[in-house]
Design a protein around this motif. Sequence first.
Motif, PDB file in Angstrom:
ATOM      1  N   THR A 104      75.551   5.450  47.123  1.00 55.61           N
ATOM      2  CA  THR A 104      74.560   6.516  47.138  1.00 55.61           C
ATOM      3  C   THR A 104      75.128   7.761  46.465  1.00 55.61           C
ATOM      4  N   VAL A 105      74.278   8.446  45.719  1.00 62.09           N
ATOM      5  CA  VAL A 105      74.655   9.705  45.077  1.00 62.09           C
ATOM      6  C   VAL A 105      74.212  10.864  45.954  1.00 62.09           C
ATOM      7  N   SER A 106      73.003  10.763  46.440  1.00 56.63           N
ATOM      8  CA  SER A 106      72.468  11.792  47.334  1.00 56.63           C
ATOM      9  C   SER A 106      72.301  11.186  48.722  1.00 56.63           C
ATOM     10  N   ALA A 107      72.015  12.024  49.681  1.00 52.43           N
ATOM     11  CA  ALA A 107      71.718  11.520  51.019  1.00 52.43           C
ATOM     12  C   ALA A 107      70.383  10.790  50.962  1.00 52.43           C
ATOM     13  N   LEU A 108      70.296   9.663  51.643  1.00 51.37           N
ATOM     14  CA  LEU A 108      69.046   8.916  51.720  1.00 51.37           C
ATOM     15  C   LEU A 108      68.374   9.271  53.041  1.00 51.37           C
ATOM     16  N   ARG A 109      67.228   9.993  52.950  1.00 49.74           N
ATOM     17  CA  ARG A 109      66.556  10.515  54.150  1.00 49.74           C
ATOM     18  C   ARG A 109      65.097  10.120  54.201  1.00 49.74           C
ATOM     19  N   PRO A 110      64.602   9.046  54.167  1.00 48.78           N
ATOM     20  CA  PRO A 110      65.218   7.773  53.845  1.00 48.78           C
ATOM     21  C   PRO A 110      65.238   7.492  52.349  1.00 48.78           C
ATOM     22  N   GLN A 111      64.731   8.409  51.508  1.00 49.78           N
ATOM     23  CA  GLN A 111      64.751   8.167  50.070  1.00 49.78           C
ATOM     24  C   GLN A 111      65.791   9.043  49.397  1.00 49.78           C
ATOM     25  N   GLY A 112      66.289   8.566  48.274  1.00 49.67           N
ATOM     26  CA  GLY A 112      67.280   9.320  47.526  1.00 49.67           C
ATOM     27  C   GLY A 112      67.710   8.554  46.295  1.00 49.67           C
ATOM     28  N   THR A 113      68.915   8.854  45.817  1.00 45.66           N
ATOM     29  CA  THR A 113      69.412   8.266  44.579  1.00 45.66           C
ATOM     30  C   THR A 113      70.688   7.479  44.841  1.00 45.66           C
ATOM     31  N   ALA A 114      70.784   6.337  44.176  1.00 44.02           N
ATOM     32  CA  ALA A 114      71.986   5.511  44.268  1.00 44.02           C
ATOM     33  C   ALA A 114      72.330   5.004  42.872  1.00 44.02           C
ATOM     34  N   ILE A 115      73.593   4.632  42.687  1.00 44.52           N
ATOM     35  CA  ILE A 115      74.048   4.113  41.405  1.00 44.52           C
ATOM     36  C   ILE A 115      74.291   2.611  41.529  1.00 44.52           C
ATOM     37  N   PHE A 116      73.648   1.853  40.645  1.00 42.72           N
ATOM     38  CA  PHE A 116      73.848   0.411  40.510  1.00 42.72           C
ATOM     39  C   PHE A 116      74.096   0.136  39.030  1.00 42.72           C
ATOM     40  N   LYS A 117      75.124  -0.609  38.717  1.00 46.54           N
ATOM     41  CA  LYS A 117      75.469  -0.946  37.331  1.00 46.54           C
ATOM     42  C   LYS A 117      75.559   0.313  36.456  1.00 46.54           C
ATOM     43  N   GLU A 118      76.200   1.340  36.977  1.00 50.97           N
ATOM     44  CA  GLU A 118      76.450   2.603  36.289  1.00 50.97           C
ATOM     45  C   GLU A 118      75.169   3.339  35.880  1.00 50.97           C
ATOM     46  N   ARG A 119      74.058   3.067  36.553  1.00 51.04           N
ATOM     47  CA  ARG A 119      72.798   3.778  36.292  1.00 51.04           C
ATOM     48  C   ARG A 119      72.211   4.268  37.610  1.00 51.04           C
ATOM     49  N   ARG A 120      71.592   5.427  37.539  1.00 55.85           N
ATOM     50  CA  ARG A 120      70.951   6.012  38.723  1.00 55.85           C
ATOM     51  C   ARG A 120      69.587   5.372  38.946  1.00 55.85           C
ATOM     52  N   HIS A 121      69.279   5.129  40.207  1.00 55.53           N
ATOM     53  CA  HIS A 121      67.982   4.560  40.587  1.00 55.53           C
ATOM     54  C   HIS A 121      67.497   5.266  41.847  1.00 55.53           C
ATOM     55  N   PHE A 180      69.122   7.199  58.033  1.00 58.35           N
ATOM     56  CA  PHE A 180      69.761   8.223  57.211  1.00 58.35           C
ATOM     57  C   PHE A 180      71.103   7.696  56.719  1.00 58.35           C
ATOM     58  N   LEU A 181      71.360   7.874  55.423  1.00 56.84           N
ATOM     59  CA  LEU A 181      72.659   7.506  54.859  1.00 56.84           C
ATOM     60  C   LEU A 181      73.206   8.705  54.090  1.00 56.84           C
ATOM     61  N   PRO A 182      74.441   9.115  54.373  1.00 55.65           N
ATOM     62  CA  PRO A 182      75.023  10.252  53.659  1.00 55.65           C
ATOM     63  C   PRO A 182      75.417   9.869  52.231  1.00 55.65           C
ATOM     64  N   PRO A 183      75.731  10.851  51.388  1.00 52.33           N
ATOM     65  CA  PRO A 183      76.192  10.552  50.024  1.00 52.33           C
ATOM     66  C   PRO A 183      77.481   9.729  50.050  1.00 52.33           C
ATOM     67  N   ASN A 184      77.725   9.004  48.973  1.00 51.77           N
ATOM     68  CA  ASN A 184      78.927   8.173  48.774  1.00 51.77           C
ATOM     69  C   ASN A 184      79.031   7.035  49.791  1.00 51.77           C
ATOM     70  N   THR A 185      77.906   6.531  50.238  1.00 50.27           N
ATOM     71  CA  THR A 185      77.890   5.393  51.156  1.00 50.27           C
ATOM     72  C   THR A 185      77.647   4.118  50.345  1.00 50.27           C
ATOM     73  N   PRO A 186      78.463   3.092  50.526  1.00 48.98           N
ATOM     74  CA  PRO A 186      78.201   1.817  49.846  1.00 48.98           C
ATOM     75  C   PRO A 186      76.920   1.189  50.391  1.00 48.98           C
ATOM     76  N   VAL A 187      76.046   0.718  49.477  1.00 44.76           N
ATOM     77  CA  VAL A 187      74.767   0.137  49.880  1.00 44.76           C
ATOM     78  C   VAL A 187      74.550  -1.186  49.158  1.00 44.76           C
TER      79      VAL A 187
END
Length: 157
Positions: free
Chosen positions: A109-126, A134-141
């Motif tokens: 995760t790049v941002s906190a997921l509350r419950p929506q946010g941004t995460a990086i998969f395959k070096e791209r933001r989604h 709730f998931l804090p930033p830098n959490t493996p998902v």
Amino acid sequence: MLLDWLTVVLLIGIGLVLIVVELIFVPGVTIVGILGFILVAVGIWISYAALGTETGHLVLAGSVLAGGIALFYSFRSEAWSRFALKDSNKSRVNEETPHLLEVGEEGITVSALRPQGTAIFKERRHEVQTTGTFLPPNTPVRIIKIVANKITVEAIT
């Protein structure tokens, strides 16, 4: 005498412009419209006081006529169409670049997921969402579900 006429014309002209601005651009009753009305009223009052009753009547009639023409032109013509918003945004999240993700892929995760946010998969933001946690930033998902362009993730424990 010339200074009186100049004062009256400027006060009424600026007042009418402020009233039109109030009606077209500024929603509600604000200081712009009130100030415009006060300037027009003071201009008419000065015309009665300094130029005489007969001239004051003519200035009053001219002000009402000019105000009516200005309002009619403002609302009836396309004069303000260049200020209007004509375009609409029809795009949706994740539509401009289709993703090639699959269920089970892992990211962070790049941002906190509350419950929506941004995460990086395959070096791209989604844009992603959780199932409500709730998931804090830098959490493996891990991706648990993909429906259309909606990516649902869960924390890797």
